[in-house]
Design an enzyme around this catalytic site. Sequence first.
Site, PDB file in Angstrom:
ATOM      1  N   ALA A   1      -1.830   1.702 -28.940  1.00 25.92           N
ATOM      2  CA  ALA A   1      -2.874   2.583 -28.401  1.00 25.92           C
ATOM      3  C   ALA A   1      -3.906   1.743 -27.649  1.00 25.92           C
ATOM      4  O   ALA A   1      -4.130   0.578 -27.973  1.00 25.92           O
ATOM      5  CB  ALA A   1      -3.545   3.338 -29.544  1.00 25.92           C
TER       6      ALA A   1
ATOM      7  N   CYS B   1       3.352  -0.025 -10.981  1.00 26.50           N
ATOM      8  CA  CYS B   1       4.550   0.834 -11.015  1.00 26.50           C
ATOM      9  C   CYS B   1       4.380   2.149 -11.761  1.00 26.50           C
ATOM     10  O   CYS B   1       4.790   3.193 -11.260  1.00 26.50           O
ATOM     11  CB  CYS B   1       5.699   0.066 -11.656  1.00 26.50           C
ATOM     12  SG  CYS B   1       6.258  -1.294 -10.639  1.00 26.50           S
TER      13      CYS B   1
ATOM     14  N   GLY C   1      -1.475   1.441 -16.759  1.00 25.53           N
ATOM     15  CA  GLY C   1      -1.803   1.318 -15.336  1.00 25.53           C
ATOM     16  C   GLY C   1      -0.794   0.389 -14.716  1.00 25.53           C
ATOM     17  O   GLY C   1       0.328   0.256 -15.201  1.00 25.53           O
TER      18      GLY C   1
ATOM     19  N   LYS D   1       1.004 -14.850   3.647  1.00 28.09           N
ATOM     20  CA  LYS D   1       1.898 -15.095   2.492  1.00 28.09           C
ATOM     21  C   LYS D   1       2.937 -16.142   2.843  1.00 28.09           C
ATOM     22  O   LYS D   1       3.187 -17.079   2.060  1.00 28.09           O
ATOM     23  CB  LYS D   1       2.634 -13.799   2.110  1.00 28.09           C
ATOM     24  CG  LYS D   1       1.835 -12.875   1.259  1.00 28.09           C
ATOM     25  CD  LYS D   1       2.722 -11.827   0.594  1.00 28.09           C
ATOM     26  CE  LYS D   1       1.859 -10.996  -0.335  1.00 28.09           C
ATOM     27  NZ  LYS D   1       2.570 -10.013  -1.095  1.00 28.09           N
TER      28      LYS D   1
ATOM     29  N   LYS E   1      -2.878  -5.798 -17.083  1.00 29.95           N
ATOM     30  CA  LYS E   1      -2.402  -6.319 -18.369  1.00 29.95           C
ATOM     31  C   LYS E   1      -2.542  -7.834 -18.346  1.00 29.95           C
ATOM     32  O   LYS E   1      -2.726  -8.413 -17.257  1.00 29.95           O
ATOM     33  CB  LYS E   1      -0.962  -5.903 -18.627  1.00 29.95           C
ATOM     34  CG  LYS E   1       0.031  -6.503 -17.671  1.00 29.95           C
ATOM     35  CD  LYS E   1       1.390  -6.082 -18.118  1.00 29.95           C
ATOM     36  CE  LYS E   1       2.462  -6.933 -17.554  1.00 29.95           C
ATOM     37  NZ  LYS E   1       3.760  -6.646 -18.078  1.00 29.95           N
TER      38      LYS E   1
ATOM     39  N   PHE F   1       5.899  -0.394 -26.967  1.00 33.56           N
ATOM     40  CA  PHE F   1       5.117   0.608 -26.216  1.00 33.56           C
ATOM     41  C   PHE F   1       4.520   1.666 -27.139  1.00 33.56           C
ATOM     42  O   PHE F   1       4.500   2.838 -26.833  1.00 33.56           O
ATOM     43  CB  PHE F   1       5.970   1.221 -25.090  1.00 33.56           C
ATOM     44  CG  PHE F   1       6.028   0.291 -23.903  1.00 33.56           C
ATOM     45  CD1 PHE F   1       5.306   0.572 -22.754  1.00 33.56           C
ATOM     46  CD2 PHE F   1       6.748  -0.893 -23.960  1.00 33.56           C
ATOM     47  CE1 PHE F   1       5.314  -0.307 -21.686  1.00 33.56           C
ATOM     48  CE2 PHE F   1       6.760  -1.780 -22.903  1.00 33.56           C
ATOM     49  CZ  PHE F   1       6.036  -1.485 -21.759  1.00 33.56           C
TER      50      PHE F   1
ATOM     51  N   GLU G   1       5.524  -7.669 -14.890  1.00 33.36           N
ATOM     52  CA  GLU G   1       4.661  -8.761 -14.442  1.00 33.36           C
ATOM     53  C   GLU G   1       4.129  -9.497 -15.665  1.00 33.36           C
ATOM     54  O   GLU G   1       3.849  -8.899 -16.695  1.00 33.36           O
ATOM     55  CB  GLU G   1       3.516  -8.204 -13.595  1.00 33.36           C
ATOM     56  CG  GLU G   1       4.011  -7.746 -12.236  1.00 33.36           C
ATOM     57  CD  GLU G   1       2.955  -7.014 -11.430  1.00 33.36           C
ATOM     58  OE1 GLU G   1       1.750  -7.222 -11.644  1.00 33.36           O
ATOM     59  OE2 GLU G   1       3.353  -6.202 -10.567  1.00 33.36           O
TER      60      GLU G   1
ATOM     61  N   GLU H   1      15.072  -2.788 -10.340  1.00 33.40           N
ATOM     62  CA  GLU H   1      14.510  -3.938 -11.059  1.00 33.40           C
ATOM     63  C   GLU H   1      13.660  -3.456 -12.234  1.00 33.40           C
ATOM     64  O   GLU H   1      12.891  -2.512 -12.089  1.00 33.40           O
ATOM     65  CB  GLU H   1      13.665  -4.772 -10.086  1.00 33.40           C
ATOM     66  CG  GLU H   1      13.045  -6.003 -10.696  1.00 33.40           C
ATOM     67  CD  GLU H   1      14.076  -6.846 -11.433  1.00 33.40           C
ATOM     68  OE1 GLU H   1      15.018  -7.324 -10.795  1.00 33.40           O
ATOM     69  OE2 GLU H   1      13.947  -7.026 -12.655  1.00 33.40           O
TER      70      GLU H   1
HETATM   71  N1  LIG Z   1       5.751  -5.273  -9.703  1.00 40.56           N
HETATM   72  C1  LIG Z   1       6.549  -4.869 -10.663  1.00 40.56           C
HETATM   73  O1  LIG Z   1       6.286  -5.106 -11.840  1.00 40.56           O
HETATM   74  C2  LIG Z   1       7.826  -4.150 -10.326  1.00 40.56           C
HETATM   75  C3  LIG Z   1       8.827  -4.046 -11.301  1.00 40.56           C
HETATM   76  C4  LIG Z   1      10.003  -3.377 -11.003  1.00 40.56           C
HETATM   77  C5  LIG Z   1      10.155  -2.777  -9.759  1.00 40.56           C
HETATM   78  N2  LIG Z   1       9.156  -2.852  -8.839  1.00 40.56           N
HETATM   79  C6  LIG Z   1       9.372  -2.235  -7.533  1.00 40.56           C
HETATM   80  O2  LIG Z   1       9.727  -3.254  -6.603  1.00 40.56           O
HETATM   81  C7  LIG Z   1       9.154  -2.964  -5.322  1.00 40.56           C
HETATM   82  C8  LIG Z   1       8.259  -4.127  -4.906  1.00 40.56           C
HETATM   83  O3  LIG Z   1       7.220  -4.232  -5.839  1.00 40.56           O
HETATM   84  P1  LIG Z   1       6.202  -5.481  -5.804  1.00 40.56           P
HETATM   85  O4  LIG Z   1       5.315  -5.323  -6.972  1.00 40.56           O
HETATM   86  O5  LIG Z   1       6.975  -6.718  -5.617  1.00 40.56           O
HETATM   87  O6  LIG Z   1       5.399  -5.136  -4.469  1.00 40.56           O
HETATM   88  P2  LIG Z   1       4.417  -6.104  -3.657  1.00 40.56           P
HETATM   89  O7  LIG Z   1       3.467  -5.213  -2.968  1.00 40.56           O
HETATM   90  O8  LIG Z   1       3.910  -7.186  -4.547  1.00 40.56           O
HETATM   91  O9  LIG Z   1       5.390  -6.774  -2.576  1.00 40.56           O
HETATM   92  C9  LIG Z   1       5.979  -6.078  -1.522  1.00 40.56           C
HETATM   93  C10 LIG Z   1       6.057  -7.023  -0.339  1.00 40.56           C
HETATM   94  O10 LIG Z   1       6.843  -6.418   0.696  1.00 40.56           O
HETATM   95  C11 LIG Z   1       6.309  -6.866   1.924  1.00 40.56           C
HETATM   96  N3  LIG Z   1       6.854  -6.068   3.022  1.00 40.56           N
HETATM   97  C12 LIG Z   1       6.448  -4.865   3.501  1.00 40.56           C
HETATM   98  N4  LIG Z   1       7.242  -4.493   4.538  1.00 40.56           N
HETATM   99  C13 LIG Z   1       8.178  -5.470   4.696  1.00 40.56           C
HETATM  100  C14 LIG Z   1       9.270  -5.664   5.592  1.00 40.56           C
HETATM  101  N5  LIG Z   1       9.583  -4.766   6.525  1.00 40.56           N
HETATM  102  N6  LIG Z   1      10.008  -6.799   5.478  1.00 40.56           N
HETATM  103  C15 LIG Z   1       9.714  -7.722   4.537  1.00 40.56           C
HETATM  104  N7  LIG Z   1       8.689  -7.587   3.663  1.00 40.56           N
HETATM  105  C16 LIG Z   1       7.935  -6.471   3.747  1.00 40.56           C
HETATM  106  C17 LIG Z   1       4.809  -6.753   1.700  1.00 40.56           C
HETATM  107  O11 LIG Z   1       4.079  -7.476   2.652  1.00 40.56           O
HETATM  108  C18 LIG Z   1       4.681  -7.313   0.287  1.00 40.56           C
HETATM  109  O12 LIG Z   1       4.467  -8.714   0.309  1.00 40.56           O
HETATM  110  C19 LIG Z   1       8.427  -1.632  -5.484  1.00 40.56           C
HETATM  111  O13 LIG Z   1       9.286  -0.589  -5.113  1.00 40.56           O
HETATM  112  C20 LIG Z   1       8.152  -1.576  -6.968  1.00 40.56           C
HETATM  113  O14 LIG Z   1       8.033  -0.262  -7.434  1.00 40.56           O
HETATM  114  C21 LIG Z   1       8.012  -3.541  -9.091  1.00 40.56           C
END
Ligand SMILES: NC(=O)c1ccc[n+]([C@@H]2O[C@H](COP(=O)([O-])OP(=O)(O)OC[C@H]3O[C@@H](n4cnc5c(N)ncnc54)[C@H](O)[C@@H]3O)[C@@H](O)[C@H]2O)c1
Length: 442
Positions: free
Chosen positions: A247, A255, A252, A36, A315, A244, A150, A146
Amino acid sequence: MARIAVFGAGYVGLVTGACFAELGHIVCVRDVVDEKIEKLNAGQMPIYEPGLEDLLVRNRARIRFTLDAAEAVDGADFLFVCVGTPSTYSGDADLSAVWTVLAELPVDTRVVLVMKSTVPVGTGERVRVALEARGLDDVAYVSNPEFLAEGTAVRDVMHPDRVVVGAFRPEDADRVAALYAPLETTIVRTDVASAEMVKLASNAFLTTRISFINEIANVCELVGADVVDVARGIGLDHRLGPHFLRAGVGWGGSCFGKDVSALKQLAGNSGYHFQLLSAVIEVNDLQKRRVVGKLEKRLGKLRDKRIALLGLAFKPGTDDLRDAPSLVLASRLLAEGAEVRAWDPVADARDLLHGVAFCETVLEAVEGADGAVIVTEWPELSGLASPEVREAMRYPLIVDGRNLLDPAQARAAGFVYEGIGRPSPPSGAPAPAPDRSVELAG
Ligand SMILES: NC(=O)c1ccc[n+]([C@@H]2O[C@H](COP(=O)([O-])OP(=O)(O)OC[C@H]3O[C@@H](n4cnc5c(N)ncnc54)[C@H](O)[C@@H]3O)[C@@H](O)[C@H]2O)c1
């Protein structure tokens, strides 16, 4: 201008980092996955998120990427934790990545640690104790969940409905709130536990609305009502709102499943049985499978039937396949002995779905098919009921898992149409002949 370290270069971390750079801050994004960071340093995108690449290019001078935790926090004012918090086997949130971040902080770190990852209520308190135990006395803690979605993440972060800031000390909340001052939004200040609960409760409520309208849809099918009209009639009530209430084949994504499960577990671990959430989850599990019944209604046994799955991402607007209904559906169809051909414009499920044929175009996916299922409402599929598709299919059945198409138009174009929660002719009715006047009219 602040110096901001972001841990996690995923959907939340990258968008958060890019948006803070856009607001003029100096940002360093740290991840643990070499590939990455290499891609980002080479100007390539590790994920698909509309608008993100432009933002990163525009702010190249203010954002950098590293694998090194110490380098990222060196001189930083804030550390935004955006690491993944998936489900464990018990349904609780797996916080191991969060604990790793704490363990990696150099002893002289002086930052406000801002938790953006979704965590169970009580995590902030546990982090505070862990920081104390490590002697990290100059690390303050703020919960700042947050809410981005997406597909619209950049817009959601730059134009948030609200920003929730939960802190142990008002001065820490002030510092984080100040970062959001340029955005026109409401800052909701709370204690840490309440901020953590706002996030879990929001996702639980969103999934409840979807499971609710899916149950209404299932009843509509039995009594001859159309859930699309019903949802419109409900949503115009200002007390309820239209969002939301669509139907479909169920919710999925990365989150919803894990957060609803984490809240249910959190309640259970605290001695409360959250009955409503149990039902919300069960309704969704069943909903994902209902498409199989709709295909069987028209095609009988699915063994050796060719089914096109159109859309795989959970989605439109994302390549994210985490907990996507398409995965359950494809597995069910394969288990029934069907031949499954799949198409998605961006999501790549090759590593997740074995035994599925992946197609480059919609037309290739529907070639010789006995049924086509709209699983994700990509805009490209709004013209699915076309003469070319009808011509290509062996039997012109469309199961519209997102109620994307107009049933009357699809039927006039010669398709057997099955939506979700919409009236449909009894099984056994022959496929309608295409209405040539519709075809000629384009
Ligand atoms: N994706 C969403 O739509 C969304 C929306 C709101 C909140 N969240 C929350 O935000 C958080 C992150 O979600 P995401 O979708 O971005 O996850 P993601 O899996 O896309 O990204 C997480 C990243 O963290 C990295 N990571 C793991 N350990 C690490 C460390 N020690 N130091 C630095 N990086 C590290 C992983 O390699 C990965 O790239 C989750 O808790 C999720 O529930 C996600």
